[in-house]
Write a protein that holds these residues in place. Structure first.
Motif, mmCIF file in Angstrom:
data_model
loop_
_atom_site.group_PDB
_atom_site.id
_atom_site.type_symbol
_atom_site.label_atom_id
_atom_site.label_comp_id
_atom_site.label_asym_id
_atom_site.label_seq_id
_atom_site.Cartn_x
_atom_site.Cartn_y
_atom_site.Cartn_z
ATOM 1 N N LEU A 258 52.568 47.606 28.415
ATOM 2 C CA LEU A 258 53.412 46.536 28.937
ATOM 3 C C LEU A 258 53.575 46.655 30.453
ATOM 4 C CD1 LEU A 258 55.289 44.121 28.255
ATOM 5 C CD2 LEU A 258 57.145 45.782 28.151
ATOM 6 N N ILE A 259 53.721 47.884 30.938
ATOM 7 C CA ILE A 259 53.902 48.111 32.373
ATOM 8 C C ILE A 259 52.640 47.704 33.136
ATOM 9 C CG2 ILE A 259 54.368 49.880 34.128
ATOM 10 C CD1 ILE A 259 56.737 49.395 32.261
ATOM 11 N N ARG A 260 51.483 47.953 32.526
ATOM 12 C CA ARG A 260 50.228 47.607 33.197
ATOM 13 C C ARG A 260 49.916 46.111 33.103
ATOM 14 N NH1 ARG A 260 45.963 50.661 30.460
ATOM 15 N NH2 ARG A 260 47.441 50.704 28.779
ATOM 16 N N VAL A 261 50.201 45.493 31.948
ATOM 17 C CA VAL A 261 49.889 44.068 31.773
ATOM 18 C C VAL A 261 50.793 43.210 32.644
ATOM 19 C CG1 VAL A 261 49.910 42.163 30.107
ATOM 20 C CG2 VAL A 261 48.949 44.366 29.456
ATOM 21 N N LEU A 262 52.087 43.455 32.553
ATOM 22 C CA LEU A 262 53.034 42.789 33.448
ATOM 23 C C LEU A 262 53.299 43.813 34.552
ATOM 24 C CD1 LEU A 262 55.614 41.526 30.806
ATOM 25 C CD2 LEU A 262 53.749 40.229 31.828
ATOM 26 N N PRO A 263 52.834 43.618 35.727
ATOM 27 C CA PRO A 263 52.933 44.679 36.747
ATOM 28 C C PRO A 263 54.389 44.997 37.108
ATOM 29 C CG PRO A 263 52.159 42.641 37.729
ATOM 30 C CD PRO A 263 52.242 42.400 36.252
ATOM 31 N N LEU A 264 55.053 45.698 36.187
ATOM 32 C CA LEU A 264 56.469 45.989 36.366
ATOM 33 C C LEU A 264 56.717 47.076 37.414
ATOM 34 C CD1 LEU A 264 57.708 45.902 32.669
ATOM 35 C CD2 LEU A 264 57.735 44.077 34.370
ATOM 36 N N ALA A 265 55.681 47.824 37.761
ATOM 37 C CA ALA A 265 55.850 48.864 38.786
ATOM 38 C C ALA A 265 55.843 48.262 40.182
ATOM 39 C CB ALA A 265 54.743 49.902 38.664
ATOM 40 N N GLY A 266 55.495 46.999 40.263
ATOM 41 C CA GLY A 266 55.461 46.341 41.565
ATOM 42 C C GLY A 266 54.438 46.988 42.470
ATOM 43 N N ARG A 267 54.821 47.232 43.704
ATOM 44 C CA ARG A 267 53.921 47.850 44.677
ATOM 45 C C ARG A 267 54.214 49.339 44.871
ATOM 46 N NH1 ARG A 267 51.505 43.433 47.290
ATOM 47 N NH2 ARG A 267 52.739 41.547 47.190
ATOM 48 N N ALA A 268 55.030 49.886 44.002
ATOM 49 C CA ALA A 268 55.373 51.306 44.129
ATOM 50 C C ALA A 268 54.123 52.155 43.896
ATOM 51 C CB ALA A 268 56.444 51.682 43.117
ATOM 52 N N PRO A 269 53.858 53.090 44.792
ATOM 53 C CA PRO A 269 52.683 53.943 44.603
ATOM 54 C C PRO A 269 52.894 54.886 43.426
ATOM 55 C CG PRO A 269 53.955 54.705 46.471
ATOM 56 C CD PRO A 269 54.587 53.413 46.010
ATOM 57 N N LEU A 270 51.805 55.269 42.807
ATOM 58 C CA LEU A 270 51.857 56.224 41.712
ATOM 59 C C LEU A 270 52.260 57.582 42.287
ATOM 60 C CD1 LEU A 270 51.254 56.562 38.668
ATOM 61 C CD2 LEU A 270 48.972 57.329 39.329
ATOM 62 N N PRO A 271 53.351 58.163 41.817
ATOM 63 C CA PRO A 271 53.791 59.436 42.403
ATOM 64 C C PRO A 271 52.815 60.552 42.075
ATOM 65 C CG PRO A 271 55.160 58.863 40.518
ATOM 66 C CD PRO A 271 54.237 57.704 40.752
ATOM 67 N N GLY A 272 52.678 61.471 43.021
ATOM 68 C CA GLY A 272 51.767 62.595 42.841
ATOM 69 C C GLY A 272 52.528 63.895 42.658
ATOM 70 N N PHE A 273 51.910 64.812 41.968
ATOM 71 C CA PHE A 273 52.508 66.123 41.746
ATOM 72 C C PHE A 273 52.495 66.929 43.040
ATOM 73 C CE2 PHE A 273 50.925 64.898 37.539
ATOM 74 C CZ PHE A 273 52.079 65.070 36.801
ATOM 75 N N PHE A 274 53.373 67.892 43.151
ATOM 76 C CA PHE A 274 53.438 68.785 44.305
ATOM 77 C C PHE A 274 53.089 70.173 43.793
ATOM 78 C CE2 PHE A 274 55.433 71.270 47.703
ATOM 79 C CZ PHE A 274 54.995 70.568 48.808
ATOM 80 N N GLU A 275 51.865 70.592 44.029
ATOM 81 C CA GLU A 275 51.376 71.862 43.511
ATOM 82 C C GLU A 275 51.250 72.864 44.639
ATOM 83 O OE1 GLU A 275 51.186 72.520 40.411
ATOM 84 O OE2 GLU A 275 51.511 70.472 39.759
ATOM 85 N N ILE A 276 52.090 73.890 44.584
ATOM 86 C CA ILE A 276 52.035 74.962 45.568
ATOM 87 C C ILE A 276 52.153 76.299 44.843
ATOM 88 C CG2 ILE A 276 53.038 73.609 47.438
ATOM 89 C CD1 ILE A 276 55.668 75.160 46.984
#
Length: 182
Positions: free
Chosen positions: A154-172
């Motif tokens: 549903l999130i992908r079909v109706l672009p409910l995320a808007g223009r928010a970038p996909l968050p990335g993990f912080f690996e240290i």
């Protein structure tokens, strides 16, 4: 007088559309809350990383370490504080390795404690290192939740995320020095 069939059909479809709209709104709100959680966790992680670097700089400037050790620690802390977004993970990992190299030297903690004001610096470094571990785990958990939610159809079909970038993990490499694990 009973309602005509067409009115019942219209009311049924209005109810179905209303329920679908409520569900879509709920999913969009949930996704928004997950993104806010990611942003909040990132701010907490940044604060923990800055605090750890500040404590490392304080330790390096305390005149309780030999000059070479102070230089190594100060350089790693400075690089961690001034790194850009692309190099931040590497710089923070380097700081973790430098802290382990410094603090895990034989008799380092005993020598520092014997100098009088070394114990508060060690306690603060232990606290700052532990907070980095917790903040990174919390941030990566928040990212994982947001990524799972964004994979829903549903999130992908109706672009409910808007223009928010996909968050990335912080690996240290955030393992604290062995001498500071409590």
């Amino acid at each position: 007088m009973p309602f005509p069939d067409w009115i019942i059909d219209v009311l049924f479809w209005i109810a179905v559309v209303f329920l679908i709209a409520v569900y879509v709104s709920w999913r969009a709100t949930r996704l928004d809350r997950l993104h806010v959680r990611v942003e909040t966790a990132r701010a907490a992680l940044d604060a923990a990383l800055v605090r750890r670097a500040a404590v490392a700089l304080e330790m390096a400037a305390s005149r309780q370490l030999d000059p070479a050790t102070s230089l190594v620690l100060a350089t790693a802390a400075h690089e961690a504080r001034t790194a850009d977004a692309d190099g931040r993970e590497f710089a923070e990992s380097d700081l973790s390795r430098a802290l382990r190299a410094v603090v895990d030297q034989p008799d380092f903690t005993e020598t520092l404690k014997a100098r009088g004001d070394g114990q508060p610096v060690l306690d603060e470094m232990a606290s700052a290192s532990a907070k980095v571990v917790y903040a990174r785990r919390f941030y990566n958990d928040a990212v994982s939740g947001a990524r799972i939610a964004r994979r829903k159809r549903l999130i992908r079909v109706l672009p409910l995320a808007g223009r928010a970038p996909l968050p990335g993990f912080f690996e240290i490499d955030d393992d604290p020095p062995e001498a500071l694990r409590g």
